[in-house]
Design a protein around this motif. Structure first.
Motif, short mmCIF file in Angstrom:
data_model
loop_
_atom_site.label_atom_id
_atom_site.label_comp_id
_atom_site.label_asym_id
_atom_site.label_seq_id
_atom_site.Cartn_x
_atom_site.Cartn_y
_atom_site.Cartn_z
N UNK A 187 5.54 12.95 -1.80
CA UNK A 187 4.55 11.99 -1.32
C UNK A 187 5.22 10.64 -1.14
N UNK A 188 4.71 9.88 -0.21
CA UNK A 188 5.23 8.54 0.04
C UNK A 188 4.12 7.61 0.48
N UNK A 189 4.27 6.34 0.15
CA UNK A 189 3.30 5.34 0.56
C UNK A 189 3.87 3.95 0.33
N UNK A 190 3.12 2.94 0.70
CA UNK A 190 3.60 1.58 0.47
C UNK A 190 2.44 0.65 0.18
N UNK A 191 2.77 -0.43 -0.51
CA UNK A 191 1.79 -1.44 -0.89
C UNK A 191 2.32 -2.79 -0.45
N UNK A 192 1.52 -3.54 0.27
CA UNK A 192 1.92 -4.87 0.68
C UNK A 192 1.70 -5.84 -0.46
N UNK A 193 2.71 -6.66 -0.74
CA UNK A 193 2.65 -7.62 -1.83
C UNK A 193 2.90 -9.02 -1.25
N UNK A 194 1.90 -9.86 -1.29
CA UNK A 194 2.05 -11.21 -0.74
C UNK A 194 2.18 -11.19 0.76
N UNK A 253 16.43 10.53 -1.36
CA UNK A 253 15.47 10.34 -0.28
C UNK A 253 14.60 9.12 -0.53
N UNK A 254 14.32 8.37 0.53
CA UNK A 254 13.45 7.21 0.46
C UNK A 254 12.21 7.44 1.32
N UNK A 255 11.17 6.70 0.98
CA UNK A 255 9.96 6.77 1.78
C UNK A 255 10.17 6.07 3.12
N UNK A 256 9.71 6.69 4.21
CA UNK A 256 9.66 6.05 5.52
C UNK A 256 8.36 6.44 6.21
N UNK A 257 7.91 5.60 7.08
CA UNK A 257 6.76 5.94 7.93
C UNK A 257 5.44 5.77 7.24
N UNK A 258 4.46 6.51 7.75
CA UNK A 258 3.09 6.40 7.27
C UNK A 258 2.94 7.13 5.93
N UNK A 259 1.95 6.72 5.11
CA UNK A 259 1.71 7.43 3.85
C UNK A 259 1.43 8.92 4.08
N UNK A 260 1.92 9.75 3.19
CA UNK A 260 1.75 11.19 3.37
C UNK A 260 1.89 11.91 2.04
N UNK A 261 1.39 13.14 2.02
CA UNK A 261 1.64 14.09 0.94
C UNK A 261 2.04 15.40 1.60
N UNK A 262 3.11 15.99 1.13
CA UNK A 262 3.57 17.27 1.70
C UNK A 262 3.69 18.30 0.60
N UNK A 263 3.23 19.51 0.89
CA UNK A 263 3.32 20.63 -0.03
C UNK A 263 4.15 21.72 0.63
N UNK A 264 5.11 22.27 -0.11
CA UNK A 264 5.94 23.34 0.42
C UNK A 264 5.94 24.55 -0.49
N UNK A 265 5.94 25.74 0.09
CA UNK A 265 6.01 27.00 -0.65
C UNK A 265 7.07 27.87 0.00
N UNK A 266 7.79 28.63 -0.81
CA UNK A 266 8.74 29.58 -0.22
C UNK A 266 8.89 30.79 -1.13
#
Length: 911
Positions: A310-317, A235-248
């Motif tokens: 969790x996913x996010x991104x950082x702009x470089x240059x 899986x790769x990060x896409x979209x806006x930054x997020x954190x997801x928690x799952x329980x089952x």
């Protein structure tokens, strides 16, 4: 004042090669003034698309057809979300947030692309464009079906069968040895020396974007497969930054309230604790074990799980961007089963006839880190690090008849197994688009594996009718033992390919290499009662097996090498084997578009192979070394003819090979209660000749109907067989005959049955495979090549794992309930027909795994954009898993049990 326009196109995976585009057009309006936004230029970043509205605000853009949603965002305006349908015209109105500020300049507008690999529409589009025959199963579909692991996920594709009790997958009637597994294109190590491929049940689907079943060979692939290569795409990060928690949490209805659930002493809840062979004191000169022989009763048999991503991104240059995605998950599973396990002779008499109670506790802990650095639109680096830890405790109690040990039918065996595996997989990739349509792709992988069976325990007893007590059996030193084995290994892989495109021609040349090493060691401490009538309490075995009784001379210790009372210097030397595999490959392929309809791919791959096995065991030739070299030249042809814009006709032909497993080449015996399996060094690779033809139609972007035919001709096929010996349960691996074959047909249907106005739909996914197979069984060939007597019952038999018919049918319902609420519900039915488990010898019939029917239900409710709950039921029909053998017209059940119905609930929330 200049502002930026960002048009977020939620895409599927970017194609490696040319892809079909859709033209979109419409007008951009200012909603306040109702006037068009005229003469404004915008670009699609990373896709080399540039467009400009005309004087009337009209625009035209051409985007990949896997685009399924457009988000139009302008600073100072509210975001507009537009779902793409079959329409190609979209007039978009921008509503100002700050009415007083209308001086907005779109001359610097930017359109950026975000990619969603796992959407069903995208994966169908990838299949439609691909020149090879590939099936893909995405995370979106798996979530709807309630599938939590990759092994189950793969069975949702046509022609795939999972062997019960394992993670082994059969594809088109071809089992573990004929398939291969890769992670992001690099092979991954097996967690079990018995198997070529890793147990796919270890991989959780939350870690995956999609799974590819590559059923046709093309030169970039390693040639060691015939059924399919199963490629897991992280899986790769896409979209806006997020954190997801799952329980089952879930329960198994035949386990949750069962007081008979038992486990061995030592391992813990999380599955990380191991009980190693005592080394501080000599375990054959004194009693050195500090864990109990007695079982412990399981408590709180709820299955639980937690995962965090969790996913996010950082702009470089000015152009660079670093995308970060991380995942961690843990889950466990409890299963209690009651059934039978038997061994039957050729004349129909029972050698072992046992009722079995089986308690299994398994854990999975997974971690994934993906870093993607997009230097600019032409250069990208990807780093992926995976940590996979699994454990499996299996406690079995056997009661019944044991020839020579319990002739009264009152034998009792306690058998406790625990397997603990840790795998580290680290990968680095680079993709580079150079000038004049040159491309360079490269990658490297380092994998490490540690898999242990620490402290396996077995006790064998028989009830004495005269005294009313249980006595320990002493016929074999191994009747009562503790066993420890360890598999460690690593592999290094590297590849690079360079491609160049000239108008309709694309040529790719590349190289690949792998160096793989495995070290296996096994030590067994046998504990034999010196008194043939030694009385024990099955519920308190520690009362006999202890240091006091050893010191008093009641217990005799030994190993694979000899008695503990001897002065042999190698008593504690483990049985061992070491293996190395080296493959050096070069390949070239060419793709040519004869027209807009016809594309041809031809290629050639050369694999230079070295296999080495060095062993020190206790059967056959006690020590030895085999060093073998092979060179395999592998041609491949793939053709796609576009009958219409929505229909393809495909053809594929290739040659591949199948290598024997390291374990199959080493004369090491693995003893289970009802069989013993060992390898032999004279086994050698098969050559496989493959052909496929397929017709497919895509009525809409999320619908498909396909029909395919396939054939496999296998020279010198390898199978597991019974050995002609005094024991009826010895198994080994041989090249059974000169040839074997598999042929058949597959169908797949994805169809929207009913679409309603509130974005709801009723749909179905159906796939099925029908096939026939045969392998020749040649006693003289096996004896001449190996010296092993097999005495095959027949001269021919079906291929192992080849089910004449298998299929899946899903009925799904999806609806938008408004206010960001949505429901997805699916009923999934599966059928697997009879298939061969092991080839019979000495007038014994082949062991046949009987057909099963499976039914799962899953309901997912999105309560908001961030929160969802999941309700599911698995194995609702609770079928019996039965292995049957027919001897002289009489049928005997060798194995029979069921797994229980599982009911569960899951919760997920994005922060």
């Amino acid at each position: 004042m200049k502002r930026n326009l960002t048009l977020l196109l939620l895409l599927g995976s970017a194609a490696l090669f040319a892809q079909t585009n859709n033209k979109l057009e419409g007008t951009l309006f200012d909603q306040k003034t109702n006037k068009p936004l005229a003469e404004k230029t915008f670009i699609v970043e990373g896709l080399n698309i540039e467009a400009k509205t005309d004087q009337n605000g009209h625009y035209e853009i051409s985007v990949p057809e896997d685009v399924f949603q457009i988000d139009l965002k302008v600073e100072g305006y509210q975001t507009i979300t537009q779902n793409l349908t079959e329409s190609t015209t979209y007039n978009l109105y921008l509503n100002p947030v700050d009415i007083s500020n209308t001086n907005i300049d779109l001359s610097t507008a930017v359109v950026t692309a975000t990619k969603s690999k796992s959407s069903e529409a995208n994966l169908l589009n990838m299949q439609k464009r691909s020149v090879e025959i590939v099936e893909r199963i995405g995370a979106e579909q798996l979530a709807k079906q309630g599938v939590s692991d990759v092994a189950t996920a793969v069975t949702k594709a046509s022609g795939t069968v999972r062997q019960e009790g394992t993670g082994i997958i059969f594809v088109r009637g071809l089992g573990d040895r004929f398939n291969s597994t890769s992670l992001n294109g690099f092979s991954i190590p097996s967690d079990d020396p018995e198997n070529k491929n890793i147990d796919l049940g270890i991989f959780k689907t939350n870690m995956v974007d999609y799974i590819s079943l590559e059923k046709s060979f093309y030169p970039r692939m390693v040639g060691d497969f015939a059924g399919a290569n199963i490629n897991i795409v992280s899986k790769e990060y896409i979209g806006k930054p997020y954190i997801r928690v799952g329980l089952n949490s879930s329960i198994n209805l035949q386990t949750i309230d069962n007081e008979n659930f038992k486990l061995q002493d030592g391992p813990n809840f999380y599955g990380f604790k191991k009980i190693d062979l005592p080394t501080k004191s000599n375990p054959v000169k004194q009693y050195a074990f500090d864990t109990s022989w007695d079982y412990k009763r399981g408590k709180n048999n709820f299955n639980t799980g937690i995962d965090l991503e969790a996913g996010g991104n950082i702009k470089i240059g000015s152009e660079g961007r670093l995308s970060i995605y991380g995942y961690f998950g843990f889950d466990n599973n409890h299963i209690y089963r009651e059934g039978t396990e038997n061994v039957v002779s050729a004349v129909g008499s029972y050698i072992k006839r046992l009722d079995v109670e089986r308690s299994t506790y398994s854990t999975n802990t997974n971690g994934l880190l993906n870093l993607i650095y997009r230097i600019n639109s032409n250069h990208k680096l990807t780093y992926s690090s995976n940590v996979i830890h699994s454990s499996n405790q299996d406690f079995r109690i056997f009661r019944g008849y044991l020839m020579d040990n319990a002739e009264n039918g009152k034998g009792l065996i306690h058998r406790a197994d625990n397997k603990v595996t840790t795998i580290y997989a680290n990968q680095l990739f680079g993709e580079h688009k150079l000038k004049n349509d040159w491309n360079v792709n490269w990658g490297g992988s380092i994998n490490y594996i540690n898999s242990d069976r620490p402290n396996r325990m077995q006790n064998t007893m028989v009830y004495n009718d005269n005294t009313g007590n249980y006595n320990l059996t002493i016929n074999s030193p191994g009747d009562n033992h503790r066993y420890f084995d360890k598999l460690t290994g690593y592999d290094y892989q590297g590849k690079v390919d360079i491609s160049k495109k000239w108008d309709r021609l694309k040529v790719t040349a590349g190289a690949y290499s792998i160096f793989k090493r495995r070290d296996f060691e096994a030590t067994q401490i046998n504990l034999r009662a010196r008194n043939s009538n030694q009385v024990v309490d099955p519920n308190n075995l520690d009362a006999f097996f202890n240091a006091t009784n050893f010191n008093n001379g009641l217990i005799e210790l030994s190993t694979f090498r000899g008695l503990g009372t001897s002065n042999l210097p190698n008593l504690l030397d483990p049985l061992s084997y070491k293996t190395e595999q080296k493959i050096y490959s070069a390949y070239v392929s060419a793709e040519y578009e004869f027209s807009d309809r016809l594309m041809l791919q031809v290629g050639l791959r050369n694999d230079n192979i070295n296999l080495m096995v060095d062993w020190n065991t206790n059967i056959g030739q006690l020590t030895g070394k085999v060093d073998k070299n092979y060179n395999k030249v592998l041609p491949a042809l793939n053709l796609r003819y576009k009958l219409t814009e929505d229909q393809n006709l495909r053809f594929s032909a290739s040659k591949t090979y199948t290598l024997p497993l390291e374990k199959e080449m080493a004369p090491f015996a693995y003893d289970d209660v009802t069989n013993t399996t060992y390898g032999q060094p004279r086994i050698y690779p098969t050559d496989n000749y493959n052909a496929d033809i397929k017709w497919e139609i895509f009525p809409t972007k999320d619908e498909l109907f396909s029909v395919s035919g396939f054939g496999k001709y296998i020279q010198n096929p390898i199978s597991r067989v019974n050995v002609a010996s005094a024991s009826a349960n010895d198994l080994t691996y041989v090249n059974t005959g000169d040839y074997g074959y598999v042929y058949g047909a597959e169908i797949e249907l994805r169809k929207n049955i009913l679409k309603l106005s509130n974005d709801s739909r009723l749909y179905t996914i159906i796939n099925a495979a029908v096939l026939d197979s045969k392998q020749m069984l040649d006693f003289d060939k096996v004896r001449n090549e190996t010296g092993i007597a097999t005495a095959f019952t027949k001269k021919e038999e079906k291929m192992m794992g080849a089910s004449n018919f298998s299929g899946n049918a899903s009925l799904g319902y999806s609806a938008d309930l408004g206010r960001n609420k949505k429901i997805d519900a699916m009923v999934v039915y599966g059928y697997v027909g009879n298939n061969v488990f092991a080839v019979g010898t000495q007038e014994r019939g082949s062991q046949i795994q009987k057909s099963i029917n499976l039914l799962d239900v899953n309901v997912r409710l999105n309560l908001s954009e961030k929160t969802s709950i999941n309700l599911y039921g698995k194995n609702l029909l609770n079928p019996n898993y039965t292995i049957e053998q027919e001897n002289s017209g009489q049928k005997y059940i060798l194995n029979d049990y069921n797994r229980g119905i599982q009911l569960g609930v899951g919760f997920s929330h994005k922060l």
